[in-house]
Design a protein around this motif. Structure first.
Motif, PDB file in Angstrom:
ATOM      1  N   GLU A 144      44.301  37.528 -14.840  1.00 28.81           N
ATOM      2  CA  GLU A 144      44.349  37.399 -16.300  1.00 28.81           C
ATOM      3  C   GLU A 144      44.340  35.930 -16.736  1.00 28.81           C
ATOM      4  OE1 GLU A 144      47.782  39.593 -17.524  1.00 28.81           O
ATOM      5  OE2 GLU A 144      46.797  41.526 -17.303  1.00 28.81           O
ATOM      6  N   LEU A 145      43.411  35.177 -16.165  1.00 34.60           N
ATOM      7  CA  LEU A 145      43.298  33.749 -16.477  1.00 34.60           C
ATOM      8  C   LEU A 145      41.870  33.417 -16.905  1.00 34.60           C
ATOM      9  CD1 LEU A 145      45.240  32.268 -13.425  1.00 34.60           C
ATOM     10  CD2 LEU A 145      46.021  32.280 -15.794  1.00 34.60           C
ATOM     11  N   TRP A 146      41.740  32.467 -17.802  1.00 34.32           N
ATOM     12  CA  TRP A 146      40.469  31.887 -18.204  1.00 34.32           C
ATOM     13  C   TRP A 146      39.421  32.956 -18.509  1.00 34.32           C
ATOM     14  CZ3 TRP A 146      41.259  30.088 -12.719  1.00 34.32           C
ATOM     15  CH2 TRP A 146      42.319  29.181 -12.629  1.00 34.32           C
ATOM     16  N   PRO A 147      39.701  33.872 -19.407  1.00 36.69           N
ATOM     17  CA  PRO A 147      38.778  34.988 -19.677  1.00 36.69           C
ATOM     18  C   PRO A 147      37.430  34.557 -20.248  1.00 36.69           C
ATOM     19  CG  PRO A 147      40.518  34.910 -21.325  1.00 36.69           C
ATOM     20  CD  PRO A 147      40.911  33.922 -20.273  1.00 36.69           C
ATOM     21  N   ASP A 148      37.385  33.386 -20.883  1.00 32.83           N
ATOM     22  CA  ASP A 148      36.147  32.972 -21.536  1.00 32.83           C
ATOM     23  C   ASP A 148      35.202  32.199 -20.612  1.00 32.83           C
ATOM     24  OD1 ASP A 148      37.017  34.101 -23.921  1.00 32.83           O
ATOM     25  OD2 ASP A 148      38.061  32.261 -24.517  1.00 32.83           O
ATOM     26  N   LEU A 149      35.635  31.937 -19.387  1.00 30.24           N
ATOM     27  CA  LEU A 149      34.810  31.159 -18.467  1.00 30.24           C
ATOM     28  C   LEU A 149      33.768  32.033 -17.780  1.00 30.24           C
ATOM     29  CD1 LEU A 149      37.426  28.852 -16.675  1.00 30.24           C
ATOM     30  CD2 LEU A 149      36.076  28.377 -18.732  1.00 30.24           C
ATOM     31  N   SER A 150      32.606  31.436 -17.500  1.00 28.92           N
ATOM     32  CA  SER A 150      31.598  32.134 -16.690  1.00 28.92           C
ATOM     33  C   SER A 150      32.105  32.235 -15.252  1.00 28.92           C
ATOM     34  CB  SER A 150      30.276  31.361 -16.716  1.00 28.92           C
ATOM     35  OG  SER A 150      30.428  30.121 -16.034  1.00 28.92           O
ATOM     36  N   ASP A 151      31.428  33.017 -14.422  1.00 29.79           N
ATOM     37  CA  ASP A 151      31.853  33.161 -13.025  1.00 29.79           C
ATOM     38  C   ASP A 151      31.845  31.818 -12.307  1.00 29.79           C
ATOM     39  OD1 ASP A 151      32.251  35.837 -13.363  1.00 29.79           O
ATOM     40  OD2 ASP A 151      30.447  36.477 -12.277  1.00 29.79           O
ATOM     41  N   ASP A 152      30.799  31.024 -12.536  1.00 34.11           N
ATOM     42  CA  ASP A 152      30.730  29.712 -11.884  1.00 34.11           C
ATOM     43  C   ASP A 152      31.887  28.822 -12.328  1.00 34.11           C
ATOM     44  OD1 ASP A 152      28.511  30.473 -10.508  1.00 34.11           O
ATOM     45  OD2 ASP A 152      27.096  29.187 -11.590  1.00 34.11           O
ATOM     46  N   GLU A 153      32.150  28.806 -13.617  1.00 27.85           N
ATOM     47  CA  GLU A 153      33.256  27.988 -14.125  1.00 27.85           C
ATOM     48  C   GLU A 153      34.594  28.494 -13.596  1.00 27.85           C
ATOM     49  OE1 GLU A 153      31.359  26.715 -18.467  1.00 27.85           O
ATOM     50  OE2 GLU A 153      32.439  28.611 -18.240  1.00 27.85           O
ATOM     51  N   TYR A 154      34.722  29.799 -13.484  1.00 27.38           N
ATOM     52  CA  TYR A 154      35.957  30.399 -12.982  1.00 27.38           C
ATOM     53  C   TYR A 154      36.198  29.986 -11.530  1.00 27.38           C
ATOM     54  CZ  TYR A 154      39.535  34.029 -12.482  1.00 27.38           C
ATOM     55  OH  TYR A 154      40.723  34.699 -12.290  1.00 27.38           O
ATOM     56  N   LEU A 155      35.172  30.059 -10.710  1.00 27.28           N
ATOM     57  CA  LEU A 155      35.314  29.660  -9.309  1.00 27.28           C
ATOM     58  C   LEU A 155      35.634  28.171  -9.202  1.00 27.28           C
ATOM     59  CD1 LEU A 155      32.377  31.681  -7.706  1.00 27.28           C
ATOM     60  CD2 LEU A 155      34.828  32.088  -7.410  1.00 27.28           C
ATOM     61  N   GLY A 156      35.039  27.371 -10.085  1.00 26.77           N
ATOM     62  CA  GLY A 156      35.359  25.947 -10.090  1.00 26.77           C
ATOM     63  C   GLY A 156      36.829  25.700 -10.388  1.00 26.77           C
ATOM     64  N   LYS A 157      37.389  26.453 -11.329  1.00 25.15           N
ATOM     65  CA  LYS A 157      38.814  26.321 -11.646  1.00 25.15           C
ATOM     66  C   LYS A 157      39.680  26.726 -10.458  1.00 25.15           C
ATOM     67  CE  LYS A 157      40.778  25.836 -15.173  1.00 25.15           C
ATOM     68  NZ  LYS A 157      41.524  24.679 -15.737  1.00 25.15           N
ATOM     69  N   LEU A 158      39.284  27.807  -9.774  1.00 23.20           N
ATOM     70  CA  LEU A 158      40.031  28.213  -8.585  1.00 23.20           C
ATOM     71  C   LEU A 158      39.978  27.119  -7.511  1.00 23.20           C
ATOM     72  CD1 LEU A 158      39.088  31.984  -8.051  1.00 23.20           C
ATOM     73  CD2 LEU A 158      41.233  31.043  -8.930  1.00 23.20           C
ATOM     74  N   GLY A 159      38.800  26.516  -7.326  1.00 19.80           N
ATOM     75  CA  GLY A 159      38.672  25.436  -6.347  1.00 19.80           C
ATOM     76  C   GLY A 159      39.587  24.275  -6.663  1.00 19.80           C
ATOM     77  N   THR A 160      39.672  23.919  -7.934  1.00 22.24           N
ATOM     78  CA  THR A 160      40.551  22.817  -8.344  1.00 22.24           C
ATOM     79  C   THR A 160      42.015  23.164  -8.083  1.00 22.24           C
ATOM     80  OG1 THR A 160      38.985  22.102 -10.040  1.00 22.24           O
ATOM     81  CG2 THR A 160      41.253  21.356 -10.272  1.00 22.24           C
ATOM     82  N   GLU A 161      42.415  24.409  -8.401  1.00 22.75           N
ATOM     83  CA  GLU A 161      43.797  24.833  -8.158  1.00 22.75           C
ATOM     84  C   GLU A 161      44.144  24.772  -6.671  1.00 22.75           C
ATOM     85  OE1 GLU A 161      46.199  25.573 -10.293  1.00 22.75           O
ATOM     86  OE2 GLU A 161      44.904  25.168 -12.014  1.00 22.75           O
ATOM     87  N   ILE A 162      43.201  25.169  -5.832  1.00 17.53           N
ATOM     88  CA  ILE A 162      43.439  25.106  -4.381  1.00 17.53           C
ATOM     89  C   ILE A 162      43.587  23.655  -3.931  1.00 17.53           C
ATOM     90  CG2 ILE A 162      42.397  25.562  -2.126  1.00 17.53           C
ATOM     91  CD1 ILE A 162      41.071  28.041  -3.464  1.00 17.53           C
ATOM     92  N   ALA A 163      42.731  22.784  -4.453  1.00 14.19           N
ATOM     93  CA  ALA A 163      42.805  21.369  -4.091  1.00 14.19           C
ATOM     94  C   ALA A 163      44.137  20.759  -4.514  1.00 14.19           C
ATOM     95  CB  ALA A 163      41.648  20.604  -4.739  1.00 14.19           C
ATOM     96  N   VAL A 164      44.598  21.124  -5.695  1.00 15.53           N
ATOM     97  CA  VAL A 164      45.894  20.630  -6.175  1.00 15.53           C
ATOM     98  C   VAL A 164      46.997  21.079  -5.228  1.00 15.53           C
ATOM     99  CG1 VAL A 164      47.607  20.819  -8.022  1.00 15.53           C
ATOM    100  CG2 VAL A 164      45.194  20.494  -8.592  1.00 15.53           C
ATOM    101  N   GLY A 165      46.936  22.355  -4.780  1.00  9.92           N
ATOM    102  CA  GLY A 165      47.945  22.854  -3.860  1.00  9.92           C
ATOM    103  C   GLY A 165      47.946  22.105  -2.544  1.00  9.92           C
ATOM    104  N   VAL A 166      46.767  21.810  -2.011  1.00  7.70           N
ATOM    105  CA  VAL A 166      46.674  21.083  -0.736  1.00  7.70           C
ATOM    106  C   VAL A 166      47.303  19.701  -0.851  1.00  7.70           C
ATOM    107  CG1 VAL A 166      45.068  20.025   0.896  1.00  7.70           C
ATOM    108  CG2 VAL A 166      44.636  22.343   0.060  1.00  7.70           C
ATOM    109  N   ILE A 167      47.062  19.022  -1.954  1.00  7.65           N
ATOM    110  CA  ILE A 167      47.530  17.642  -2.100  1.00  7.65           C
ATOM    111  C   ILE A 167      48.979  17.569  -2.585  1.00  7.65           C
ATOM    112  CG2 ILE A 167      47.156  15.467  -3.323  1.00  7.65           C
ATOM    113  CD1 ILE A 167      45.080  16.161  -1.129  1.00  7.65           C
ATOM    114  N   ASP A 168      49.325  18.364  -3.585  1.00  4.27           N
ATOM    115  CA  ASP A 168      50.661  18.274  -4.167  1.00  4.27           C
ATOM    116  C   ASP A 168      51.707  19.116  -3.438  1.00  4.27           C
ATOM    117  OD1 ASP A 168      49.574  16.604  -6.002  1.00  4.27           O
ATOM    118  OD2 ASP A 168      49.567  18.032  -7.669  1.00  4.27           O
ATOM    119  N   GLY A 169      51.241  20.122  -2.728  1.00  4.68           N
ATOM    120  CA  GLY A 169      52.192  20.978  -2.023  1.00  4.68           C
ATOM    121  C   GLY A 169      52.845  22.006  -2.897  1.00  4.68           C
ATOM    122  N   GLU A 170      52.449  22.062  -4.157  1.00  2.97           N
ATOM    123  CA  GLU A 170      53.033  23.035  -5.081  1.00  2.97           C
ATOM    124  C   GLU A 170      52.146  24.279  -5.124  1.00  2.97           C
ATOM    125  OE1 GLU A 170      55.894  22.814  -6.569  1.00  2.97           O
ATOM    126  OE2 GLU A 170      56.299  20.796  -5.811  1.00  2.97           O
TER     127      GLU A 170
END
Length: 294
Positions: A144-170
């Motif tokens: 239930e996140l980012w409902p207005d994003l296209s599939d490509d934009e949605y996957l990009g957001k997921l990629g960024t969230e994963i990268a943040v987790g790898v670096i920040d540890g949160e």
């Protein structure tokens, strides 16, 4: 490729049998000496060809055995010399590995980094769920996140969230949800400062997968001035080296080989470029530079 002449030999034997029957019938019914002599001549020619095929098959088998022996010797040589070539080149450096090819993580990558004196803080694997539209739609509904994003934009957001987790540890709720759904798996520890990130791309499916997660990861790490290296194995069905190079990162397209792993260590040690055996590579290896004596 080894040539197998068994089928040729079987065919010739069948011809011999047919000729033998023909000779017998021809001599019995017709009594035609010319026909019989002609058939005998054809039979002799076929015998010569059969013998030549047997000899060729023996030669090919011997050559194959010799090549296999050479390959085994080369493999032993690589296994024994590679640790010496990389020794100390990544001393006191830490790296994260992210696998996106959907075919498992090659353990040789962490082994060569450790042989070079470096440390792998985490290994993250992201499966290719996003190539199944139904699976992606289910995930979008559940998160239930980012409902207005296209599939490509949605996957990009997921990629960024994963990268943040790898670096920040949160590991926020998004990353935890991906782990719970087995979309994301990891070993090691997030949040440890890293000197570089190795992204394992390419794939073995007939068609190239969606790259939005790859690109989002690369963009995020580059914004933090963290070195990113894109690698893939030699025999992938589709290569992503060209797309990675458009992001101006170093690439190695033969990471499953000893030269590829050596190239990766040299790149991580400060010699950027595009290396390997595919048309997108500049050359096989960076220039070997003598290490400074400590």
């Amino acid at each position: 490729m080894i040539v197998d002449y068994k089928y040729h030999i079987a065919s010739l034997v069948a011809v011999f049998l047919a000729l033998g029957i023909g000779i017998l019938i021809g001599s019995t019914l017709l009594g035609n000496t010319t026909l019989v002599e002609s058939q005998k001549q054809v039979t002799n020619n076929l015998e010569s060809q059969l013998e030549a095929l047997r000899k060729t098959n023996e030669d090919v088998t011997a050559r194959s055995n010799a090549l296999q022996l050479d390959a085994n010797i080369n493999k032993q040589y690589e296994d024994q010399t590679l640790p010496l070539l990389v020794d100390g080149r990544l001393a006191d450096k830490t790296f994260a590995v992210i696998e996106l090819n959907g075919s498992g993580f090659p353990p040789e990558i962490t082994e060569v980094i450790e042989d070079a004196g470096g440390t792998v803080s985490s290994v993250t694997s992201i499966n290719d769920f996003y190539d199944e539209p139904k699976a992606l739609n289910v995930l979008r509904e559940e998160l239930e996140l980012w409902p207005d994003l296209s599939d490509d934009e949605y996957l990009g957001k997921l990629g960024t969230e994963i990268a943040v987790g790898v670096i920040d540890g949160e590991k926020d709720s998004i990353v935890n949800s991906l782990v719970d759904k087995k979309i994301l798996q990891f070993t090691g520890e997030f949040g440890i400062p890293v000197d570089g990130v190795i992204i394992i791309g390419g794939g073995y499916k007939p068609e190239a997968r969606n790259m939005q997660i790859d690109l989002a990861l690369i963009d995020y790490f580059k914004e933090l001035n963290i070195q990113v290296v894109g690698v893939e194995e030699t025999d992938v069905s589709f290569s992503l080296m060209k797309e990675y190079q458009r992001k101006h990162i170093s690439t190695i397209d033969d990471i499953d080989s000893a030269p590829g792993r050596l190239a990766m260590v040299l790149v991580l040690g400060g010699q950027p470029g595009n290396y390997g055996i595919k048309p997108t590579a500049q050359k096989l290896l960076p220039d070997m530079q003598k290490q400074e004596v400590k």
